[in-house]
Design a protein around this motif. Structure first.
Motif, PDB file in Angstrom:
ATOM      1  N   VAL A   2     -33.234  15.382  -0.366  1.00 11.32           N
ATOM      2  CA  VAL A   2     -34.022  14.545   0.622  1.00 11.32           C
ATOM      3  C   VAL A   2     -35.379  14.410  -0.003  1.00 11.32           C
ATOM      4  O   VAL A   2     -35.654  13.093   0.226  1.00 11.32           O
ATOM      5  CB  VAL A   2     -34.273  15.466   1.768  1.00 11.32           C
ATOM      6  CG1 VAL A   2     -35.184  14.698   2.856  1.00 11.32           C
ATOM      7  CG2 VAL A   2     -32.837  15.953   2.733  1.00 11.32           C
ATOM      8  N   GLU A   3     -36.047  14.966  -0.727  1.00 13.52           N
ATOM      9  CA  GLU A   3     -37.330  14.810  -1.359  1.00 13.52           C
ATOM     10  C   GLU A   3     -37.276  13.465  -2.350  1.00 13.52           C
ATOM     11  O   GLU A   3     -37.981  12.742  -2.309  1.00 13.52           O
ATOM     12  CB  GLU A   3     -37.946  15.941  -2.211  1.00 13.52           C
ATOM     13  CG  GLU A   3     -38.444  16.965  -1.318  1.00 13.52           C
ATOM     14  CD  GLU A   3     -39.197  18.125  -1.891  1.00 13.52           C
ATOM     15  OE1 GLU A   3     -39.950  17.846  -2.595  1.00 13.52           O
ATOM     16  OE2 GLU A   3     -38.883  19.330  -1.310  1.00 13.52           O
ATOM     17  N   MET A   4     -35.798  13.522  -3.084  1.00 10.34           N
ATOM     18  CA  MET A   4     -35.882  12.462  -4.263  1.00 10.34           C
ATOM     19  C   MET A   4     -35.618  11.244  -3.303  1.00 10.34           C
ATOM     20  O   MET A   4     -36.042  10.144  -3.768  1.00 10.34           O
ATOM     21  CB  MET A   4     -34.731  12.693  -4.795  1.00 10.34           C
ATOM     22  CG  MET A   4     -34.275  12.029  -6.028  1.00 10.34           C
ATOM     23  SD  MET A   4     -35.161  12.522  -7.543  1.00 10.34           S
ATOM     24  CE  MET A   4     -34.463  11.520  -8.856  1.00 10.34           C
ATOM     25  N   LEU A   5     -34.850  11.035  -2.163  1.00 11.78           N
ATOM     26  CA  LEU A   5     -34.690  10.125  -1.400  1.00 11.78           C
ATOM     27  C   LEU A   5     -36.018   9.383  -0.795  1.00 11.78           C
ATOM     28  O   LEU A   5     -36.353   8.296  -0.951  1.00 11.78           O
ATOM     29  CB  LEU A   5     -33.678  10.122  -0.323  1.00 11.78           C
ATOM     30  CG  LEU A   5     -32.440  10.419  -0.480  1.00 11.78           C
ATOM     31  CD1 LEU A   5     -31.216  10.844   0.414  1.00 11.78           C
ATOM     32  CD2 LEU A   5     -31.615   8.876  -1.449  1.00 11.78           C
ATOM     33  N   GLU A   6     -36.897  10.329  -0.142  1.00  9.60           N
ATOM     34  CA  GLU A   6     -38.079   9.924   0.110  1.00  9.60           C
ATOM     35  C   GLU A   6     -38.884   9.411  -0.848  1.00  9.60           C
ATOM     36  O   GLU A   6     -39.773   8.733  -0.725  1.00  9.60           O
ATOM     37  CB  GLU A   6     -38.850  11.218   0.567  1.00  9.60           C
ATOM     38  CG  GLU A   6     -38.011  11.623   1.913  1.00  9.60           C
ATOM     39  CD  GLU A   6     -38.870  12.776   2.814  1.00  9.60           C
ATOM     40  OE1 GLU A   6     -38.871  12.694   4.083  1.00  9.60           O
ATOM     41  OE2 GLU A   6     -39.522  13.684   2.265  1.00  9.60           O
ATOM     42  N   ALA A   7     -38.786   9.948  -2.114  1.00  8.48           N
ATOM     43  CA  ALA A   7     -39.594   9.333  -3.090  1.00  8.48           C
ATOM     44  C   ALA A   7     -39.334   8.076  -3.744  1.00  8.48           C
ATOM     45  O   ALA A   7     -39.922   7.247  -4.428  1.00  8.48           O
ATOM     46  CB  ALA A   7     -39.538  10.228  -4.603  1.00  8.48           C
ATOM     47  N   GLY A   8     -38.173   7.662  -3.004  1.00  5.34           N
ATOM     48  CA  GLY A   8     -37.703   6.188  -3.413  1.00  5.34           C
ATOM     49  C   GLY A   8     -36.320   5.988  -4.036  1.00  5.34           C
ATOM     50  O   GLY A   8     -36.088   4.998  -4.342  1.00  5.34           O
TER      51      GLY A   8
END
Length: 224
Positions: free
Chosen positions: A96-102
């Protein structure tokens, strides 16, 4: 002729990285532009090779600089770069954090060759890619996160029949089971499914579930 896709792989596990590199280097329409063993090496490699890099496949957990931080830095410098996260089953919060990072998509490290190629093709076509083995827990986490690639897209209308199919897809019904439930042939169901995927601009069932939840076409309670 279409230009080949230029790829970079970043992963601190050498055996996994080399195996992935070997598979990708054998694809006629792809060129392996380089490999990195951590986030710091990845930044240097992309900076040296860009604009000749299209897609980066990056492990989330790496020494020196992890995939999340590397993604933030890379996309700030190279906003057109497509990044796919590589992850283990137990790293749902980090995905999820990776997706939020872009990152435009993610794959579990046990993904087969076809799924890896599908993910690369999807992000090259400016579509997000959700691993087909996405758990209900992870889908729920993505829905609750700040990641929302659908925000800037035009509102899509679905017919009543398409909505019925969407809800059954989200509940993991097979085409045969959907046909029996709705008194439709399997071929008709598969035709609806194809149109739904095209309308949502997603690749698989995981994409349908996340799209439907993010756009409130279905509630989490309806997945039970």
């Amino acid at each position: 002729m279409t230009a080949p896709i230029r790829l970079v792989i970043a992963d601190d596990h050498e055996i996994f990285r080399d195996g992935l590199a070997l598979m990708l280097s054998r694809q006629k329409h792809m060129i392996l532009a380089g490999q990195a063993s951590d986030g710091t090496e990845l930044l240097s490699l992309v900076r040296e090779t860009t604009p000749n890099v299209d897609v980066v496949l990056a492990d989330i957990k790496m020494p020196n600089m992890d995939g999340i931080e590397a993604t933030k830095v890379l996309l700030k410098e190279f906003p057109d770069l497509r990044i796919i996260a590589l992850s283990m089953f137990s790293e749902e919060n980090l995905i999820v954090e990776m997706l939020e990072a872009g990152a435009k998509g993610y794959l579990l490290k046990n993904a087969d060759k076809q799924e890896i190629l599908d993910a690369i093709a999807s992000v090259m076509d400016n579509r997000e890619y959700y691993c087909r083995d996405t758990s209900a827990t992870l889908a729920g986490m993505i829905v609750k996160s700040n990641f929302n690639p659908f925000r800037k897209r035009e509102v899509v209308e679905f017919s009543d029949r398409e909505m019925e199919i969407i809800k059954l897809i989200c509940r993991q019904f097979t085409a045969q089971e959907m046909g029996e439930s709705l008194f439709l042939s399997r071929r008709t169901v598969e035709g609806y499914r194809t149109r739904i995927l095209e309308k949502m601009n997603v690749k698989n069932t995981a994409g349908v579930v996340i799209y439907a939840l993010k756009n409130k076409l279905i509630s989490e309670k309806e997945l039970l």
